[in-house]
Design a protein around this motif. Structure first.
Motif, PDB file in Angstrom:
ATOM      1  N   SER A 215      -5.417   4.709  -3.363  1.00 16.01           N
ATOM      2  CA  SER A 215      -4.649   3.865  -4.299  1.00 16.01           C
ATOM      3  C   SER A 215      -5.191   3.983  -5.719  1.00 16.01           C
ATOM      4  O   SER A 215      -4.424   4.078  -6.677  1.00 16.01           O
ATOM      5  CB  SER A 215      -4.661   2.410  -3.831  1.00 16.01           C
ATOM      6  OG  SER A 215      -3.917   2.314  -2.639  1.00 16.01           O
TER       7      SER A 215
ATOM      8  N   MET B 275      -8.512   2.509  -0.153  1.00 19.66           N
ATOM      9  CA  MET B 275      -8.647   2.105  -1.557  1.00 19.66           C
ATOM     10  C   MET B 275      -8.763   3.326  -2.480  1.00 19.66           C
ATOM     11  O   MET B 275      -8.178   3.371  -3.563  1.00 19.66           O
ATOM     12  CB  MET B 275      -9.899   1.233  -1.706  1.00 19.66           C
ATOM     13  CG  MET B 275     -10.119   0.692  -3.094  1.00 19.66           C
ATOM     14  SD  MET B 275     -11.749  -0.103  -3.198  1.00 19.66           S
ATOM     15  CE  MET B 275     -11.309  -1.641  -3.936  1.00 19.66           C
TER      16      MET B 275
ATOM     17  N   MET C 112       0.826  -1.209   0.000  1.00 21.93           N
ATOM     18  CA  MET C 112       0.000   0.000   0.000  1.00 21.93           C
ATOM     19  C   MET C 112       0.857   1.255   0.000  1.00 21.93           C
ATOM     20  O   MET C 112       1.844   1.334   0.722  1.00 21.93           O
ATOM     21  CB  MET C 112      -0.913   0.016   1.234  1.00 21.93           C
ATOM     22  CG  MET C 112      -2.181  -0.806   1.038  1.00 21.93           C
ATOM     23  SD  MET C 112      -3.088  -1.023   2.574  1.00 21.93           S
ATOM     24  CE  MET C 112      -3.383   0.657   3.101  1.00 21.93           C
TER      25      MET C 112
ATOM     26  N   TYR D  82      -6.877  -6.084  -2.690  1.00 21.26           N
ATOM     27  CA  TYR D  82      -5.651  -6.178  -1.890  1.00 21.26           C
ATOM     28  C   TYR D  82      -4.420  -6.620  -2.662  1.00 21.26           C
ATOM     29  O   TYR D  82      -3.328  -6.674  -2.087  1.00 21.26           O
ATOM     30  CB  TYR D  82      -5.862  -7.099  -0.680  1.00 21.26           C
ATOM     31  CG  TYR D  82      -5.934  -8.580  -0.975  1.00 21.26           C
ATOM     32  CD1 TYR D  82      -7.045  -9.142  -1.593  1.00 21.26           C
ATOM     33  CD2 TYR D  82      -4.879  -9.414  -0.624  1.00 21.26           C
ATOM     34  CE1 TYR D  82      -7.100 -10.497  -1.854  1.00 21.26           C
ATOM     35  CE2 TYR D  82      -4.928 -10.782  -0.880  1.00 21.26           C
ATOM     36  CZ  TYR D  82      -6.046 -11.312  -1.496  1.00 21.26           C
ATOM     37  OH  TYR D  82      -6.093 -12.658  -1.754  1.00 21.26           O
TER      38      TYR D  82
ATOM     39  N   SER E  73      -4.717  -2.056  -2.185  1.00 18.29           N
ATOM     40  CA  SER E  73      -5.691  -1.599  -1.192  1.00 18.29           C
ATOM     41  C   SER E  73      -5.680  -2.524   0.024  1.00 18.29           C
ATOM     42  O   SER E  73      -5.126  -3.615  -0.033  1.00 18.29           O
ATOM     43  CB  SER E  73      -7.090  -1.619  -1.832  1.00 18.29           C
ATOM     44  OG  SER E  73      -7.123  -0.782  -2.968  1.00 18.29           O
TER      45      SER E  73
ATOM     46  N   ALA F 278      -2.436   5.879   1.121  1.00 21.25           N
ATOM     47  CA  ALA F 278      -3.590   5.024   1.414  1.00 21.25           C
ATOM     48  C   ALA F 278      -3.644   4.701   2.909  1.00 21.25           C
ATOM     49  O   ALA F 278      -4.702   4.793   3.546  1.00 21.25           O
ATOM     50  CB  ALA F 278      -3.515   3.740   0.590  1.00 21.25           C
TER      51      ALA F 278
END
Ligand SMILES: Cc1ncc(COP(=O)(O)O)c(C=O)c1O
Length: 372
Positions: A270, A267, A28, A199, A204, A32
């Motif tokens: 990102s 999220m 990440m 992810y 995220s 984020a």
């Protein structure tokens, strides 16, 4: 966001690891993580009194995600994981006994497991080579990943979709492997559903995922997980409707209840970062880095089945891939082992120094065959 070097500096983990395993977890960016933390600070500041505005923020994220995949905000629902998305589809369709679902032998387990529990339906696992002959008049759904998690295979989704549409067969794409690295144009591919757990390539937090549902499918697919947010007037908090809910037309109806606001703020950062960099530029870099990985593993004696993919799966004779992966990790190089192959997956935050380290450590391991 400017050059790749500045972009890489946004990812704290990369200063101490040679991280080549985005197909397992994406790293990440700091912005984020900061957004997640900021949300908790805001809660303390305002005692959650402004919680309705969190939903407005989530709607803004729907529109942002829609921009990334050429859809509209109404097509997007948040999901806790990809398994949940497939379940919404499989439990919501009106199956007839004898209907068939086609998927692939080497698909991610989600896509093979869930159809086993769809009553009256035959699951037909096949290979890409035998795919067309597996289709019958009873085929109603095809389930496929955008990238195969263990081989890196990248199916030609546009051609597949055209073929299936001409036969009235639904297409479910699991984009968990791929969306964020490669462009996905829903307007061109026109899947019935696209599920993405964010992810991995979307960098995220785990638990932040989205589902795209084609408007035509939405019109006939009722939610099967139903809760207070299934009623289209759920925002009228002071007077929630009692009785049978009326579903909205938008994909939000599949959410049923609360959504993980903190994770979604992460999220959003990102996805914004990706839109700022530019999806085309990201795709070009990801594929170029993967090409570099392919050169290294073939130079060191590995064999690769599929090219043109951010997931490089290499087989090394006389090497146990799990032991090899552990040996690399002991040297700070993170990759994965899947079905006897070493899996190396690079995102835009990787660079030449990572590839150099991979070459050096892999070469030193090749000097002495490792066994489990
Ligand atoms: C293709 C694919 N889909 C989904 C997932 C994760 O599934 P879920 O979001 O249900 O945990 C993975 C994880 O490796 C995957 O490779």
């Amino acid at each position: 966001v400017t050059g790749w070097k500045q972009i890489r500096e946004q990812f704290p983990a990369l200063s101490s690891w040679t991280y080549l395993n985005t197909a397992t977890y994406g790293q990440m960016p700091r912005r984020a993580t900061d957004a997640v933390i900021q949300h908790f600070a805001d809660r303390d500041q305002r005692a959650c009194s402004d919680f309705l505005s969190w939903f407005d923020d989530a709607d803004r994220l729907r529109a942002t995600i829609a921009r990334l995949i050429q859809a509209t905000a109404d097509d997007i629902a948040f999901i806790p994981n990809a398994a949940h998305a497939l379940s919404i589809l499989l439990t919501g369709l009106d199956w007839r006994t004898g209907d068939q679902i086609i998927t692939f032998d080497d698909e991610f387990p989600n896509n093979l497991y869930a159809p086993c529990f769809t009553k009256g339906v035959d699951l037909v696992p096949t290979t890409w080579d035998r795919f067309e002959s597996a289709i019958t008049p009873r085929t109603r759904l095809v389930i496929v990943s955008m990238l195969n998690y263990s081989t890196g295979f990248r199916p030609p989704l546009e051609e597949l979709s055209t073929l299936l549409r001409s036969r009235g067969i639904l297409l479910y794409v699991d984009g968990t492997q791929g969306v964020g690295a490669l462009r996905f144009d829903t307007a061109k591919i026109r899947p019935a559903m696209l599920a993405v757990h964010g992810y991995k390539w979307l960098l995220s937090p785990t638990g932040a995922g989205f589902l795209y549902v084609d408007p035509e499918l939405r019109a006939r697919l009722d939610p099967t997980v139903v809760g207070w947010r299934s009623d289209k007037n759920w925002r009228c908090f002071d007077h929630l409707q009692h009785g049978k809910p009326e579903f909205a037309e938008s994909a939000e109806k599949y959410e049923a209840g609360m959504i993980p606001h903190a994770l979604l703020y992460g999220m959003e950062q990102s996805v914004n970062m990706m839109l700022e960099i530019g999806p085309e530029r990201i795709e070009g870099r990801v594929l170029a880095l993967a090409e570099g990985v392919r050169d290294i593993v073939t130079e060191l004696g590995g064999t690769i089945e599929h090219g043109n993919s951010p997931i490089v799966a290499a087989r090394f004779e006389n090497q146990d891939s799990s032991a090899l992966s552990r040996a690399l990790q002991a040297n700070n190089v993170v990759v994965a082992a899947r079905h006897g192959k070493l899996r190396v997956s690079t995102h835009f935050y990787n660079d030449e120094s990572d590839l150099g380290k991979l070459r050096d450590v892999l070469k030193s391991q090749m000097a002495r065959p490792v066994h489990s």
